[in-house]
Enzyme design. Structure first.
Site, PDB file in Angstrom:
ATOM      1  N   SER A  50      56.122  30.806  52.528  1.00 25.80           N
ATOM      2  CA  SER A  50      57.096  30.140  53.401  1.00 25.80           C
ATOM      3  C   SER A  50      58.478  30.667  53.026  1.00 25.80           C
ATOM      4  CB  SER A  50      57.012  28.623  53.236  1.00 25.80           C
ATOM      5  OG  SER A  50      57.353  28.241  51.921  1.00 25.80           O
ATOM      6  N   HIS A 162      50.564  26.847  52.791  1.00 20.88           N
ATOM      7  CA  HIS A 162      49.800  27.146  51.575  1.00 20.88           C
ATOM      8  C   HIS A 162      48.350  26.705  51.659  1.00 20.88           C
ATOM      9  CE1 HIS A 162      53.813  27.151  49.158  1.00 20.88           C
ATOM     10  NE2 HIS A 162      53.692  28.187  49.955  1.00 20.88           N
ATOM     11  N   GLU A 171      54.190  20.477  50.144  1.00 16.28           N
ATOM     12  CA  GLU A 171      53.863  20.140  48.756  1.00 16.28           C
ATOM     13  C   GLU A 171      54.081  18.669  48.440  1.00 16.28           C
ATOM     14  OE1 GLU A 171      56.162  22.862  46.312  1.00 16.28           O
ATOM     15  OE2 GLU A 171      55.739  24.472  47.737  1.00 16.28           O
ATOM     16  N   GLU A 212      48.678  27.024  45.652  1.00 15.79           N
ATOM     17  CA  GLU A 212      49.301  26.639  44.383  1.00 15.79           C
ATOM     18  C   GLU A 212      48.387  25.750  43.551  1.00 15.79           C
ATOM     19  OE1 GLU A 212      53.264  25.217  45.321  1.00 15.79           O
ATOM     20  OE2 GLU A 212      53.893  27.225  45.891  1.00 15.79           O
ATOM     21  N   ASP A 249      57.943  18.703  48.846  1.00 10.27           N
ATOM     22  CA  ASP A 249      58.620  19.833  49.485  1.00 10.27           C
ATOM     23  C   ASP A 249      58.140  19.867  50.929  1.00 10.27           C
ATOM     24  OD1 ASP A 249      59.776  22.131  50.388  1.00 10.27           O
ATOM     25  OD2 ASP A 249      58.743  23.492  49.009  1.00 10.27           O
ATOM     26  N   GLU A 300      62.518  18.255  48.813  1.00 12.83           N
ATOM     27  CA  GLU A 300      63.006  19.631  48.990  1.00 12.83           C
ATOM     28  C   GLU A 300      62.890  20.025  50.460  1.00 12.83           C
ATOM     29  OE1 GLU A 300      60.979  22.209  46.257  1.00 12.83           O
ATOM     30  OE2 GLU A 300      61.195  23.930  47.576  1.00 12.83           O
ATOM     31  N   ASP A 327      65.934  24.774  48.992  1.00 14.40           N
ATOM     32  CA  ASP A 327      65.180  25.995  48.665  1.00 14.40           C
ATOM     33  C   ASP A 327      65.547  27.050  49.706  1.00 14.40           C
ATOM     34  OD1 ASP A 327      63.315  27.999  48.290  1.00 14.40           O
ATOM     35  OD2 ASP A 327      61.571  26.784  48.769  1.00 14.40           O
ATOM     36  N   LYS A 352      64.431  30.478  42.488  1.00 13.68           N
ATOM     37  CA  LYS A 352      63.322  31.428  42.549  1.00 13.68           C
ATOM     38  C   LYS A 352      63.938  32.812  42.339  1.00 13.68           C
ATOM     39  CE  LYS A 352      60.487  29.042  46.053  1.00 13.68           C
ATOM     40  NZ  LYS A 352      60.381  28.846  47.521  1.00 13.68           N
ATOM     41  N   HIS A 380      58.289  28.716  40.666  1.00 13.41           N
ATOM     42  CA  HIS A 380      57.370  29.825  40.961  1.00 13.41           C
ATOM     43  C   HIS A 380      57.420  30.146  42.455  1.00 13.41           C
ATOM     44  CE1 HIS A 380      53.898  26.958  42.321  1.00 13.41           C
ATOM     45  NE2 HIS A 380      55.079  26.567  42.757  1.00 13.41           N
ATOM     46  N   LYS A 403      58.931  23.711  38.762  1.00 14.19           N
ATOM     47  CA  LYS A 403      57.908  23.564  39.799  1.00 14.19           C
ATOM     48  C   LYS A 403      56.999  24.785  39.672  1.00 14.19           C
ATOM     49  CE  LYS A 403      58.393  24.211  44.468  1.00 14.19           C
ATOM     50  NZ  LYS A 403      58.618  23.919  45.886  1.00 14.19           N
TER      51      LYS A 403
HETATM   52  P1  PGA Z   1      56.735  29.893  48.827  1.00 15.38           P
HETATM   53  O1  PGA Z   1      56.622  28.335  48.596  1.00 15.38           O
HETATM   54  O2  PGA Z   1      56.683  30.546  47.504  1.00 15.38           O
HETATM   55  O3  PGA Z   1      55.557  30.185  49.704  1.00 15.38           O
HETATM   56  O4  PGA Z   1      58.053  30.120  49.513  1.00 15.38           O
HETATM   57  C1  PGA Z   1      57.259  27.657  47.568  1.00 15.38           C
HETATM   58  C2  PGA Z   1      58.309  26.729  48.085  1.00 15.38           C
HETATM   59  O5  PGA Z   1      58.576  26.652  49.299  1.00 15.38           O
HETATM   60  O6  PGA Z   1      58.947  26.059  47.289  1.00 15.38           O
HETATM   61 ZN    ZN Z   2      60.220  25.067  48.982  1.00 10.99          ZN
END
Ligand code: PGA
Ligand code: ZN
Length: 441
Positions: A50, A162, A171, A212, A249, A300, A327, A352, A380, A403
């Site tokens: 995403s 996911h 999430e 995940e 999330d 999130e 994010d 990230k 991650h 996370k």
């Molecule tokens: P992604 O998901 O690594 O697929 O972007 C993680 C997130 O959105 O926090």
């Molecule tokens: Zn996110």
């Protein structure tokens, strides 16, 4: 004489991530000019599903092999462009190394070399330096002050991009704030995860997992997921909203449709037999209701990555009660974070490293957040490798939250295990922040 760790070689290769897609791994070798000894550091780059629109570019070959996802061009950029530019430079000067990478790329979003190319080298350089100084990575990067273990923001139920289930939000996570150490927090999370599995089995629901490692059953809406999480926390002997909290999330940029200017819920729609769509205002009210009815401490990407106005409203309504994490909104980019701070949006940044492409720039984002009383959550990606760098970075930068998925699949568990080792190594200096990791509550 100051130590000089001369970069002797930089080499990248294509490896696979946890989804079986190619990613970049780089190895940097340095020579300590004082004693002539060589040290190598290796780092692998994660990959999102995403992905935010404003993230630095992940360079993919777009050729038939691996369905277009090969990274041979990024690898070539490391071996043929980055390597000669860094040869002979001092790896200890991470800021200079990263500046060279940024300048060599020459674009705002690293579309030239690829953020996957730059990040692999940036991290490998730090790891080689840490090794050469016989320091653990968290100590090398964080210095004498690095001592804060993160509260896990552990994703135990997967949805969205996911998983192939009907859960629209991406999430659903648990945060063991009552624990007195990271190890204890990890145990609480793992026990809750196993209890959730038993509860799902008892209800005849699927216990297959998403990217995940969280379970991915078909459930009708967010409320039904949250109810199951509360049940699992209680079954583990903990009080929801006191000992263990829930974080979400929504990854709502994935639900947002520009044409309708609305958020579409395909899973909820399919199970309810009617189209479920929400406006930004309705999303805010929806989250408000969810936080009134469930022990939610953090949300999130509650709204889409470009809806600054909506985010402002959201922050005014909920910012004092829950941690609002950006994010896709901030993409680990200090410029976007600065804009958000100015507008008073969100209260936390998800970090990230591959969203920005160098260690230095990721640190700048964390630094800016902390200076402005925003929290930072180390994270991650849904596509991971055995690389555990983010565990060290969470401690190095005292983020207090991490996370990194479910206690399932080694790509996720490796980070938790690394944190267990760090906590043991720190001994009495280790601090587990619990609720103080938040500025709300
Ligand atoms: P992604 O998901 O690594 O697929 O972007 C993680 C997130 O959105 O926090
Ligand atoms: Zn996110």
């Amino acid at each position: 004489m100051a130590i000089y760790l001369e970069i002797k070689s930089v080499h990248a290769r294509e490896i696979l991530d946890s989804r079986g897609n190619p990613t970049v791994e780089a190895q940097v070798t340095v020579r300590n000019q004082e004693n002539g000894k060589l040290y190598a550091g290796t780092a692998a780059v994660p990959s999102g599903a995403s992905t935010g629109r404003f993230e630095a570019v992940e360079l993919r070959d777009g050729e038939p092999r691996y369905f277009g996802l090969g990274v041979q061009h990024a690898v070539k950029n490391v071996n043929e462009k980055i390597a000669p530019a860094l040869m002979g430079k001092n790896a200890l000067n991470q800021i200079q190394v990263d500046r060279i990478l940024v300048e060599l790329d020459g674009t705002e979003n690293k579309e030239n070399l690829g953020a996957n190319a730059t990040l692999s080298v940036s991290l490998a350089c730090a790891k080689a330096s840490a090794g050469a100084l016989s320091l653990p990575l968290y100590r090398y990067v964080g210095g004498t002050g690095a001592h804060l273990l993160p509260v896990p923001m552990m994703n135990i139920l997967n949805g969205g991009k996911h998983a192939a289930n009907t859960v629209d939000f991406q999430e659903f996570m648990i945060m063991p704030t009552c624990a007195d150490s990271f190890a204890d927090g990890l145990r609480i999370c793992a026990e809750t995860y196993h209890n959730l599995k038993k509860i799902l089995q008892g209800k005849g629901l699927s216990t297959g997992v998403g990217d995940e490692g969280g379970f991915a059953p078909d459930l009708p809406d967010a409320e039904s997921v949250l109810e199951l999480l509360v049940e699992a926390i209680r079954a583990s002997g903990y009080r929801p909203g006191e000992d263990v909290w829930i974080a979400m999330d929504a990854a709502s940029s994935e639900l947002y449709n520009e044409k309708t200017d609305m958020y579409h819920f395909p899973g909820e729609s399919s199970l309810k037999g009617e189209e479920v769509i929400r406006s930004a205002d309705e999303m805010i009210s929806y989250f408000e209701t969810l936080t009134q009815n469930f022990p939610i401490i953090s949300i999130e990407d509650a709204l889409a990555e470009d809806d600054w106005e909506g985010w402002q409203k959201l922050t005014q309504r909920l910012g004092g009660k829950v941690q609002l994490v950006g994010d896709d909104l901030f993409v680990t980019n200090k410029k976007r974070l600065a804009a958000g701070i100015k507008l008073g949006t969100a209260g936390s940044i998800l970090v990230k490293v591959n969203q920005i492409g160098t260690l230095t720039e990721a640190f700048e984002a964390v630094e800016l957040a902390h200076k402005n009383n925003y929290t930072a959550v180390m994270s991650h990606r849904s596509g991971e490798t055995e690389d555990t760098t983010i565990a060290d970075l969470a401690v190095a930068w005292n983020t207090g939250q991490i996370k990194t998925g479910a206690p399932c699949r080694s790509d996720r568990v490796a980070k938790y295990n690394r944190l267990l080792r760090i906590e043991e190594e720190l001994g009495e200096a280790a601090e587990y922040p619990g609720l103080t990791a938040f500025h709300v509550q």
